[in-house]
Enzyme design. Structure first.
Site, short mmCIF file in Angstrom:
data_model
loop_
_atom_site.label_atom_id
_atom_site.label_comp_id
_atom_site.label_asym_id
_atom_site.label_seq_id
_atom_site.Cartn_x
_atom_site.Cartn_y
_atom_site.Cartn_z
N PRO A 109 24.34 17.82 -17.62
CA PRO A 109 25.05 17.90 -18.89
C PRO A 109 24.98 16.60 -19.68
O PRO A 109 25.40 15.55 -19.20
CB PRO A 109 26.48 18.25 -18.50
CG PRO A 109 26.60 17.93 -17.07
CD PRO A 109 25.25 17.91 -16.47
N GLU A 110 24.40 16.68 -20.86
CA GLU A 110 24.41 15.57 -21.81
C GLU A 110 25.29 16.01 -22.98
O GLU A 110 25.99 17.02 -22.88
CB GLU A 110 22.98 15.22 -22.23
CG GLU A 110 22.10 14.90 -21.03
CD GLU A 110 20.67 14.53 -21.40
OE1 GLU A 110 20.44 14.00 -22.49
OE2 GLU A 110 19.77 14.79 -20.57
N LYS A 119 29.70 11.85 -23.07
CA LYS A 119 29.74 12.87 -22.02
C LYS A 119 31.12 12.95 -21.37
O LYS A 119 31.30 13.68 -20.40
CB LYS A 119 28.69 12.55 -20.95
CG LYS A 119 27.27 12.42 -21.51
CD LYS A 119 26.31 11.88 -20.47
CE LYS A 119 25.04 11.39 -21.12
NZ LYS A 119 24.16 10.66 -20.18
#
EC number: 3.2.2.23
Length: 304
Positions: free
Chosen positions: A2-3, A61
């Site tokens: 996940p970015e 993030k």
DNA sequence: TAACCGACCTGATGGC
DNA sequence: TGCCATCAGGTCGGTT
């Protein structure tokens, strides 16, 4: 992995469910999911149980859910980082345990009733904490999803992300010119610009026609500005497509995958033709991970 | 002080 | 079929 786009999809999905919800119960299956909460599992549960969440915010993030004041204490939030494989899933109250489930918050929402927020994480690089909120350096709202100039202390060192209205383009350009480090390293430095990981760094550098190992101080201000524009463009396109999913590691709050993997031009395409010129994309080692680039479109500048 | 690098971690995959 | 090595990579702390 996940970015920014993936974390933003999660934040936006969680916001309606957590805003105004009270934490009725907390179950911690794996203490490693609380490595950011130094005081331990019991303290985490005690601090959170009975508290009302006010929203869902994000910088880079990092995610956080501000909590309603608890007496005279300093403002606090539930802080979360998904790490490499973290997921935040909304489930019906009492739903079956998820594979890799680490923490479950039972929520009571004034409109939606009872539901569970499940933090699942295969590789356990992600974690949660109850953290103090501290003022932002610039007095501007701390990130997406909040108007308050307050962010979790553990995210204080994180720069704003390029989609944040308060991001300062000039400071980014100055930071690029200040160092001899490879430009990709600068893009991955969350203290310079947040939200970019290996995938979107490779994609933005491909779009900007910059070799990932280009010394940053060899990049003109104008070129750095163009790179920033390409970073924004790739992040916004990925966001519009629901993020990048290669496998089950990234899904939204309902367990659905994103579509941006189909739109990648460089990342993960080693040996396949560059969509721009047809030359095979090269894959090289880069600080214990990989860089993907086109050797024709993204040449290193001539020395000297 | 800046730059760099390894540890953390699990599951998928490929080679033998 | 089973075992082992390798790979994926965000963050942080330790080292140079």
């Amino acid at each position: 992995m996940p970015e920014l786009p993936e974390v933003e999809v999660v934040r936006a999905g969680l916001a309606p469910a957590v805003t105004g919800a009270t934490v009725a119960a907390v179950v911690v299956d794996d203490a490693r999911a609380l490595t950011r909460h130094a005081a331990g599992v019991a303290d985490f549960c005690a601090r959170l149980t009975g508290r009302r969440m006010l929203g869902a915010a994000r910088r880079g993030k990092f995610l956080w859910f501000p909590l309603a004041p608890d007496g005279e204490g300093a403002p606090e939030a539930v802080l979360g980082h998904l790490g490499m494989s973290g997921q935040m899933l909304l489930r019906a109250a009492g739903a079956d345990r998820e594979r890799h489930e680490r923490v479950r918050l039972s929520l009571d929402h004034p409109l939606h009733g009872e539901l569970d927020l499940v933090f699942a994480d295969q590789r356990t690089f992600g974690s949660l904490a109850v953290d103090a909120l501290v003022p932002t350096d610039d007095g501007e709202p701390a990130g997406r999803g909040t108007l308050d100039p307050l962010l979790p202390a553990q995210a204080r060192h994180i720069a704003r992300d390029p989609l944040d209205p308060a991001f300062r383009d000039r400071a980014f350009v100055a930071a690029v010119s200040r160092t001899r480090s490879a430009i990709k390293r600068v893009l991955l430095d969350q203290g310079v610009v947040s939200g970019i990981g290996n995938i979107y760094a490779d994609e933005a550098l491909w779009s900007a026609r910059l070799h990932p190992e280009t010394p940053s101080d060899a990049i003109s201000s104008r070129r750095a500005g163009r790179l920033l524009a390409e970073v924004r463009a790739v992040l916004e396109r990925a966001l519009a497509e629901g993020g990048t999913s290669f496998d089950a590691q990234y899904v939204n709050v309902n367990g659905q995958a994103g579509y941006f993997a189909h739109s990648l031009n460089a990342y993960g395409r080693g040996g396949r033709p560059c969509p721009r010129c047809g030359r095979p994309i090269e894959r090289i080692a880069f600080t214990n991970r990989a860089s993907h680039f086109c050797p024709r479109c993204q040449r290193m500048p001539e020395a000297g």
